[in-house]
Design an enzyme around this catalytic site. Structure first.
Site, PDB file in Angstrom:
ATOM      1  N   GLY A  13       2.910   7.805  -9.236  1.00  0.00           N
ATOM      2  CA  GLY A  13       3.313   7.140  -8.634  1.00  0.00           C
ATOM      3  C   GLY A  13       2.330   6.207  -7.874  1.00  0.00           C
TER       4      GLY A  13
ATOM      5  N   GLU B 248      -7.327  -5.810   6.811  1.00  0.00           N
ATOM      6  CA  GLU B 248      -8.205  -4.753   6.565  1.00  0.00           C
ATOM      7  C   GLU B 248      -7.291  -3.551   5.355  1.00  0.00           C
ATOM      8  OE1 GLU B 248     -11.053  -3.476   8.139  1.00  0.00           O
ATOM      9  OE2 GLU B 248     -10.954  -2.682   5.776  1.00  0.00           O
TER      10      GLU B 248
ATOM     11  N   VAL C  13      -7.403  -5.453   1.085  1.00  0.00           N
ATOM     12  CA  VAL C  13      -8.340  -4.391   0.134  1.00  0.00           C
ATOM     13  C   VAL C  13      -9.269  -3.067   0.892  1.00  0.00           C
ATOM     14  CG1 VAL C  13     -11.082  -5.303  -0.414  1.00  0.00           C
ATOM     15  CG2 VAL C  13      -9.070  -6.744   0.371  1.00  0.00           C
TER      16      VAL C  13
ATOM     17  N   VAL D 139       4.280   0.986   2.334  1.00  0.00           N
ATOM     18  CA  VAL D 139       3.348   1.389   3.271  1.00  0.00           C
ATOM     19  C   VAL D 139       4.152   1.086   5.035  1.00  0.00           C
ATOM     20  CG1 VAL D 139       1.548  -0.011   4.351  1.00  0.00           C
ATOM     21  CG2 VAL D 139       1.730   0.015   2.184  1.00  0.00           C
TER      22      VAL D 139
ATOM     23  N   GLY E 267      -1.854   3.700  -1.122  1.00  0.00           N
ATOM     24  CA  GLY E 267      -1.277   5.095  -0.441  1.00  0.00           C
ATOM     25  C   GLY E 267      -0.611   4.785   0.696  1.00  0.00           C
TER      26      GLY E 267
ATOM     27  N   LYS F 211      -8.251  -8.736  -4.675  1.00  0.00           N
ATOM     28  CA  LYS F 211      -9.278  -7.754  -3.760  1.00  0.00           C
ATOM     29  C   LYS F 211     -10.991  -8.961  -4.184  1.00  0.00           C
ATOM     30  CE  LYS F 211      -6.466  -4.262  -3.711  1.00  0.00           C
ATOM     31  NZ  LYS F 211      -6.183  -3.235  -4.464  1.00  0.00           N
TER      32      LYS F 211
ATOM     33  N   ILE G 261     -11.005   2.273   3.370  1.00  0.00           N
ATOM     34  CA  ILE G 261     -11.938   2.028   3.123  1.00  0.00           C
ATOM     35  C   ILE G 261     -11.962   0.705   4.131  1.00  0.00           C
ATOM     36  CG2 ILE G 261     -14.134   1.484   2.045  1.00  0.00           C
ATOM     37  CD1 ILE G 261     -12.611   2.260  -0.680  1.00  0.00           C
TER      38      ILE G 261
ATOM     39  N   ASP H 189      -5.138  -7.476  -9.658  1.00  0.00           N
ATOM     40  CA  ASP H 189      -5.039  -6.874  -8.070  1.00  0.00           C
ATOM     41  C   ASP H 189      -6.386  -6.975  -8.111  1.00  0.00           C
ATOM     42  OD1 ASP H 189      -4.053  -4.808  -6.612  1.00  0.00           O
ATOM     43  OD2 ASP H 189      -4.890  -3.927  -6.726  1.00  0.00           O
TER      44      ASP H 189
ATOM     45  N   GLU I 190       2.868   1.377 -10.926  1.00  0.00           N
ATOM     46  CA  GLU I 190       4.466   0.719 -10.465  1.00  0.00           C
ATOM     47  C   GLU I 190       4.967   1.163 -11.871  1.00  0.00           C
ATOM     48  OE1 GLU I 190       5.959  -0.927  -8.105  1.00  0.00           O
ATOM     49  OE2 GLU I 190       3.590  -0.434  -6.860  1.00  0.00           O
TER      50      GLU I 190
HETATM   51  N1  LIG Z   1       1.145   0.580  -1.724  1.00  0.00           N
HETATM   52  C1  LIG Z   1      -0.361   0.882  -1.143  1.00  0.00           C
HETATM   53  O1  LIG Z   1      -0.789   1.888  -1.303  1.00  0.00           O
HETATM   54  C2  LIG Z   1      -0.568  -0.529  -1.093  1.00  0.00           C
HETATM   55  C3  LIG Z   1      -2.104  -0.800  -0.601  1.00  0.00           C
HETATM   56  C4  LIG Z   1      -2.043  -1.830   0.062  1.00  0.00           C
HETATM   57  C5  LIG Z   1      -1.232  -3.402   0.162  1.00  0.00           C
HETATM   58  N2  LIG Z   1      -0.791  -3.135  -0.195  1.00  0.00           N
HETATM   59  C6  LIG Z   1       0.392  -4.252   0.435  1.00  0.00           C
HETATM   60  O2  LIG Z   1       1.430  -4.255   1.151  1.00  0.00           O
HETATM   61  C7  LIG Z   1       3.014  -4.543   0.681  1.00  0.00           C
HETATM   62  C8  LIG Z   1       3.916  -3.865   0.815  1.00  0.00           C
HETATM   63  O3  LIG Z   1       3.486  -2.401  -0.299  1.00  0.00           O
HETATM   64  P1  LIG Z   1       4.930  -0.970  -0.531  1.00  0.00           P
HETATM   65  O4  LIG Z   1       3.955  -0.605  -1.121  1.00  0.00           O
HETATM   66  O5  LIG Z   1       5.107  -0.953   0.971  1.00  0.00           O
HETATM   67  O6  LIG Z   1       6.356  -1.977  -0.712  1.00  0.00           O
HETATM   68  P2  LIG Z   1       7.527  -1.385  -1.415  1.00  0.00           P
HETATM   69  O7  LIG Z   1       7.395  -0.118  -1.156  1.00  0.00           O
HETATM   70  O8  LIG Z   1       7.890  -2.287  -2.391  1.00  0.00           O
HETATM   71  O9  LIG Z   1       8.573  -2.239   0.464  1.00  0.00           O
HETATM   72  C9  LIG Z   1       9.124  -3.105   0.293  1.00  0.00           C
HETATM   73  C10 LIG Z   1       9.059  -3.535   1.743  1.00  0.00           C
HETATM   74  O10 LIG Z   1       8.895  -4.854   1.990  1.00  0.00           O
HETATM   75  C11 LIG Z   1      10.861  -5.128   2.394  1.00  0.00           C
HETATM   76  N3  LIG Z   1      10.760  -6.357   1.818  1.00  0.00           N
HETATM   77  C12 LIG Z   1      10.594  -6.934   0.257  1.00  0.00           C
HETATM   78  N4  LIG Z   1      10.776  -8.465   0.468  1.00  0.00           N
HETATM   79  C13 LIG Z   1      11.520  -8.650   1.661  1.00  0.00           C
HETATM   80  C14 LIG Z   1      12.030  -9.533   2.449  1.00  0.00           C
HETATM   81  N5  LIG Z   1      12.467 -11.123   1.743  1.00  0.00           N
HETATM   82  N6  LIG Z   1      12.483  -9.983   3.828  1.00  0.00           N
HETATM   83  C15 LIG Z   1      12.641  -8.917   3.586  1.00  0.00           C
HETATM   84  N7  LIG Z   1      12.024  -7.079   4.062  1.00  0.00           N
HETATM   85  C16 LIG Z   1      11.634  -7.054   2.008  1.00  0.00           C
HETATM   86  C17 LIG Z   1      11.366  -4.114   1.037  1.00  0.00           C
HETATM   87  O11 LIG Z   1      12.815  -3.751   1.811  1.00  0.00           O
HETATM   88  P3  LIG Z   1      14.047  -2.848   1.708  1.00  0.00           P
HETATM   89  O12 LIG Z   1      12.769  -1.444   1.767  1.00  0.00           O
HETATM   90  O13 LIG Z   1      14.910  -3.024   1.543  1.00  0.00           O
HETATM   91  O14 LIG Z   1      14.315  -2.986  -0.201  1.00  0.00           O
HETATM   92  C18 LIG Z   1      10.549  -2.729   1.060  1.00  0.00           C
HETATM   93  O15 LIG Z   1      11.204  -2.487   3.414  1.00  0.00           O
HETATM   94  C19 LIG Z   1       2.348  -5.396  -0.295  1.00  0.00           C
HETATM   95  O16 LIG Z   1       2.133  -6.041  -0.211  1.00  0.00           O
HETATM   96  C20 LIG Z   1       1.195  -5.008  -0.912  1.00  0.00           C
HETATM   97  O17 LIG Z   1      -0.063  -5.445  -2.117  1.00  0.00           O
HETATM   98  C21 LIG Z   1       0.036  -2.432  -0.683  1.00  0.00           C
END
Ligand SMILES: NC(=O)c1ccc[n+]([C@@H]2O[C@H](COP(=O)([O-])OP(=O)(O)OC[C@H]3O[C@@H](n4cnc5c(N)ncnc54)[C@H](OP(=O)(O)O)[C@@H]3O)[C@@H](O)[C@H]2O)c1
Length: 430
Positions: A185, A127, A130, A14, A301, A203, A134, A199, A188
């Protein structure tokens, strides 16, 4: 006009999307902002090559950003909850505006966060937490704000929707569909949170809090994932005119109680929400004044999630703010959530019958005679692959769940080898 400096914490899936939009589309964004914005700082566990370090400063410790006087807005997109909470509380106490996509954090500590935001006269927006792209949080808090939200039915997990859609369209078993989701992808490596419905329940907790002005109450929500759904359930449901979807369900009942649950559900094929396949999310809402309302879009995404985050940034740059859960924190109430056993509704009943005994037509009919509370609406028989068992599938008319369980316990166990039921939701609207 002032300039608002932004810090981005988390540079993963993200975070990289947020960085991309904030750099490539900055002119369009600023065209739409009263106060202009600029990304000036980032933080993650490790540095990333795609960051232009001449323009954007990297911080090893994200908590230092909450101390920086020059930072106005912090965007947090990390996965680790403890650091996210520490950052949020420090940032709010230091007068920063805060944007998060962290649904687990908002679910588990939402009430505390709402109180903190109010105590320090702060602002938080989420936003993306959830339904990602959307705009459902905004819709509940703004567009539909003149309504009591009486019901909503929502597909809120793209992974589960993808798996169920693939099972249905390509006759895949659960494990093969999950593997496809992982290869693309969507899921997980450890998909437990998605497929077990957790999850989706996070939401639901957030949306229900906004819809009913409740303190977020994750612990009281009934949760059932999709791991028990097999291809035979999907095929039989289809024969009876239904599709199976994992739904988050919210109903505002009488006496100030609510129904809030996550489970796989049979939905009539004729309903629009039953047609939302692949990894799309959808929310079908009934408000007492607006009638039925339907939102569909990408629920996860890189760019869809970042799109929602940037919309929150633009709101903040235009001084548009709303209460965390749609009213002052001290007015949020405890939600009374009825037990799943008290659910009153239709069910899909599936019985696996002894081959020989089921040949006598009366033996099956007898299961539902003699004062049984089960009334069959439609039914049909099929057999398993090798023809050793007869499967009976039926839609039964509305019944209390505890009564259904009691009736199933009375079945002749020589005839009924195994049984299962899946709840049916016949939503209003389209
Ligand atoms: N993926 C989606 O489609 C989606 C949709 C809605 C909401 N979300 C939410 O968005 C958030 C991020 O998701 P993501 O998919 O982007 O996860 P991700 O790809 O695993 O990325 C997580 C990022 O957070 C960093 N990080 C983790 N712990 C940390 C810490 N203690 N201190 C500093 N940086 C830290 C990681 O650093 P490193 O890269 O250095 O390891 C990485 O850059 C989550 O809360 C998730 O629930 C995700």
């Amino acid at each position: 006009v002032k300039k608002l400096n932004i810090a981005l914490v988390g540079l993963g899936n993200v975070g990289s999307g947020v960085y991309q939009i904030l750099t490539k589309e900055i002119d369009l964004i600023n065209l739409r902002c009263k106060n202009k914005i600029e990304l000036v700082a980032v933080s993650a566990r490790s540095k990333k090559d795609f960051i232009d370090q001449a323009k954007v400063k990297f911080y090893d410790n994200p908590l230092d950003l909450a101390e920086e006087k020059a930072i106005d807005i912090i965007i947090e997109v990390i996965t680790e909850e403890k650091t996210a909470y520490d950052l949020l509380s420090k940032a709010i106490k230091n007068g920063k505006k805060y944007i998060s996509a962290n649904k687990a954090l908002l679910t588990n500590r939402g009430f505390e966060i709402a109180g903190l935001v109010e105590e320090y006269n702060g602002h938080i927006a989420f936003e993306a937490a959830v339904g990602a792209a959307i705009p459902i949080v905004k819709s509940f808090k703004e567009g539909l704000a003149a309504n009591k939200i009486q019901e909503f039915y929502a597909i809120l997990n793209g992974t589960c929707n993808y798996i169920l859609s693939k099972m249905s369209a390509e006759n895949l078993d659960f494990d093969s569909a999950l593997k496809q989701a992982q290869d693309l992808g969507y899921a997980e490596f450890d998909p437990t949170f998605d497929i077990e419905g957790i999850d989706t329940a996070h939401k639901l907790t957030i949306l229900a809090a906004i819809a009913g002005n409740f303190k977020p109450h994750f612990d009281n929500i009934y949760i059932e994932g999709i791991t028990t759904i097999n291809i035979s359930d999907i095929k039989m449901a289809f024969e009876l005119g239904y599709k199976i979807k994992l739904l988050a369900i919210y109903k505002n009942l009488d006496q100030n109680s609510t129904f809030q649950a996550v489970y796989p559900t049979l939905i009539p094929i004729t309903k629009k929400i039953a047609t939302i396949d692949d990894s799309y999310n959808a929310i079908l809402t009934y408000g007492n004044n607006c009638d039925w309302n339907f939102h569909v879009g990408r629920g996860a995404g890189r760019l869809p999630t970042a799109s929602a985050i940037i919309a929150d940034v633009i709101d903040m740059a235009n001084d548009r703010f709303t209460y965390t859960f749609n009213c002052k924190a001290d007015l949020l109430e405890d939600a009374k959530i009825i037990a799943i056993n008290d659910r009153h509704g239709k069910y899909f009943l599936k019985l696996s019958l002894d081959y020989k005994l089921s040949k006598d037509n009366n033996s099956v009919a007898k299961l539902f005679l003699g004062g049984s509370k089960i009334n069959i609406e439609t039914s049909f028989f099929t057999s398993n692959k090798n023809g050793t068992e007869i499967i009976f599938g039926a839609i039964i008319t509305a019944i209390k769940e505890s009564d259904l369980i009691a009736e199933i316990a009375k079945f002749d166990q020589n005839l009924v080898k195994s049984s299962k039921f899946i709840r049916v939701e016949e939503t209003g609207g389209f």
